[in-house]
Motif scaffolding. Structure first.
Motif, short mmCIF file in Angstrom:
data_model
loop_
_atom_site.label_atom_id
_atom_site.label_comp_id
_atom_site.label_asym_id
_atom_site.label_seq_id
_atom_site.Cartn_x
_atom_site.Cartn_y
_atom_site.Cartn_z
N THR A 1 41.46 79.19 7.43
CA THR A 1 40.01 79.31 7.25
C THR A 1 39.60 79.23 5.78
N LEU B 1 36.24 80.44 14.49
CA LEU B 1 35.54 81.05 13.35
C LEU B 1 34.78 80.00 12.56
N ASN C 1 36.03 89.90 11.17
CA ASN C 1 35.90 88.86 12.19
C ASN C 1 37.26 88.27 12.55
N THR C 2 38.11 88.09 11.55
CA THR C 2 39.44 87.53 11.79
C THR C 2 40.25 88.46 12.70
N ALA D 1 33.06 83.51 18.41
CA ALA D 1 34.50 83.43 18.19
C ALA D 1 35.26 84.15 19.29
#
Length: 512
Positions: free
Chosen positions: A484, A155, A463-464, A133
């Motif tokens: 997402t 993602l 992660n975002t 990502a």
């Protein structure tokens, strides 16, 4: 099941989701609040051993420092990826990147699938550790796509290969409990995980185009999307079932890219003007290699170091991982940025200015990343038992639907920890025990856990936040997560159905 205990254990997650999605606050604002609440719970409600305040400090202090250190490693990767994007912007090479990709296909929808899905699958196998990502999102932005959409797509592209991870580690190490117990082999764990994700990659190209362009985006592209989905599906099935976990992700990504390029060149795609990228006619400042050089270096060095280093220098790769697995990926991305700057002819003064500007943008992310990671470590700590409580309560309620629940448990583990490997290790033994008590196949149940854990990376706040920082979108996490979550829900239902079919109908005796 004690509903109040379950609700209290779930509450830190609720704080994060309600803050980001409900109140549309930035993760930088929400994460310290979630951390404060989690600490209160750790000192009071979930003080399982009745520790004194001082004793609790001794238990929690290492978790706090671990969160800060791991957050620094992620920020270092973000810094390297964002520096490359800013370098391309500063030099004007970003326009030549668009032109180079347009030579493969001038259809922006094809570009979304190749860069958004196939490249992350390759990068997950080559490196893992959040690299897909962090690299794909800036790449899509460089091609002219909306930043928040680029993040969501990147993602999503990493939602399936994370079950295998760098060199198959997520399946190999994550399924070690089954192997050690003599219930499965690594090959069987990899094969069954592939039978989940082959259907994930089958539908993801369609989801990506809808995410980027809406319903109108499907005009004239359905034959290509079908080819991309089916070819990636079959490739993943063959590699995971007949070759091995170590090469499944990297091999699937590379072969899928080559097959897509062949399709575009030999068959072609009907591209309406609104989806056409006209950059191919752009007056170039740099050659294709120079413009793409930071990414070319990464595509070469990441797999070369991951797979070649141990053969060249004894324990060489282990030395690079002294500060943690992610650290070697950080170093490679930073080196590729420097090599890219040299290739583009950037002087030291300009490179220094780009780095300084990038650092000012990503350093505040450390507050967010550190806070969220500390929350994760406290929740999964045996001293609080919060994560295990959530998983065991879900398991206790579902009964014969346990295979479907295993997918959800895997996703929740990755949602909190940000890693499929961590989720697998945390819950593998619980799934073994549940399978034995229910008389079900532990291999298919663990595969559901493994697939769900990979999918959970798609919606993980850690992660975002990291992906947002690579394209200067800190504070827009709610927009990304809204995109997402829709994709996550679709694939989660698909995997839960597959888990039930595989365990109770199609493969009840697989490996037994």
């Amino acid at each position: 099941m004690d509903f109040l205990n379950f609700l209290m254990a779930l509450s830190p997650i609720v704080v994060v989701l309600v803050g980001i999605l409900g109140f549309k606050k930035s993760a930088k604002t929400v994460s310290p609040i979630a951390l404060a609440w989690t600490l209160i719970l750790a000192f009071t409600y979930f003080n399982l051993d009745g520790l004194t305040f001082a004793e609790n400090i001794k238990v929690l202090d290492p978790l706090v420092w671990k969160g800060i250190k791991e957050g620094l490693k992620i920020v270092l990767m973000v810094f390297g990826a964002f520096t490359i994007l800013n370098l391309l912007r500063e030099t004007g090479a970003i326009e030549d990147v668009k032109a180079t990709i347009a030579q493969i296909s001038d259809d922006r929808r094809v570009q979304v699938v190749i860069i958004g899905m196939m490249l992350p699958i390759f990068l997950e196998g080559a490196a893992g550790a959040g690299a897909p990502a962090a690299i794909a999102a800036p790449f899509l932005v460089a091609l002219g796509f909306n930043p928040t959409t680029s993040i969501a797509i990147a993602l999503l592209g990493d939602a399936t290969p994370a079950s295998f991870g760098g060199a198959g580690l997520t399946t190999i190490n994550g399924g070690a409990a089954l192997v050690d117990a003599g219930l499965a082999t690594v090959a069987q764990n990899a094969a069954m995980a592939g039978r989940f994700h082959m259907f994930g990659v089958l539908v993801i190209p369609f989801i990506m185009v809808g995410m980027a362009f809406g319903k109108k985006g499907y005009k004239g592209i359905l034959p290509y999307l079908t080819f991309a989905g089916v070819s990636t599906c079959l490739t993943m099935f063959v590699l995971s079932n007949f070759v091995g976990a170590e090469v499944t992700s990297m091999g699937t990504g590379l072969i899928s890219i080559l097959l897509s390029v062949a399709y575009v060149k030999l068959v072609g795609v009907k591209t309406p003007d609104e989806f056409r990228n006209e950059s191919a006619n752009h007056q170039r400042k740099y050659s294709s290699f120079k413009a793409m050089s930071p990414y070319v270096y990464m595509l070469v060095l990441l797999p070369l170091i991951r797979y070649g280093f141990p053969a060249v220098v004894e324990n060489g790769f282990a030395i690079m991982c002294t500060f943690g697995y992610i650290f070697w990926v950080d170093l490679v991305i930073l080196v590729c940025g420097i090599l890219g700057a040299l290739t583009l002819g950037v002087d030291f003064k300009t490179y220094k200015a780009v780095c300084k500007r990038t650092a000012s943008g990503v350093l505040p992310v450390l507050i967010t990343m550190g806070s969220l990671l500390i929350v994760a470590y406290i929740m999964q700590s045996s001293s609080t038992g919060m994560m295990n409580l959530l998983a065991s309560d879900i398991a206790a309620v579902v009964g014969r639907f346990y295979p479907a629940a295993a997918v959800l448990i895997g996703s929740s583990g990755a949602f909190i920890t940000g890693t499929g490997l961590g989720s697998n290790i945390m819950f593998a033994q619980m799934h073994i025990d549940a399978a034995a008590s229910l008389g079900m196949n532990p291999i298919t149940i663990f595969a559901g856990q493994n697939a769900g854990a990979s999918l959970g990376n798609l919606i993980c706040p850690n992660n975002t936040v990291a992906a947002c920082a690579t394209v200067d979108q800190v504070g827009n996490e709610s927009d990304v997560m809204k995109k997402t979550f829709k994709a996550f829900a679709i694939i989660l239902v698909l995997y839960m159905v597959l888990a039930m079919l595989y365990t109770r109908v199609l493969f009840p005796n697989f490996g037994m």
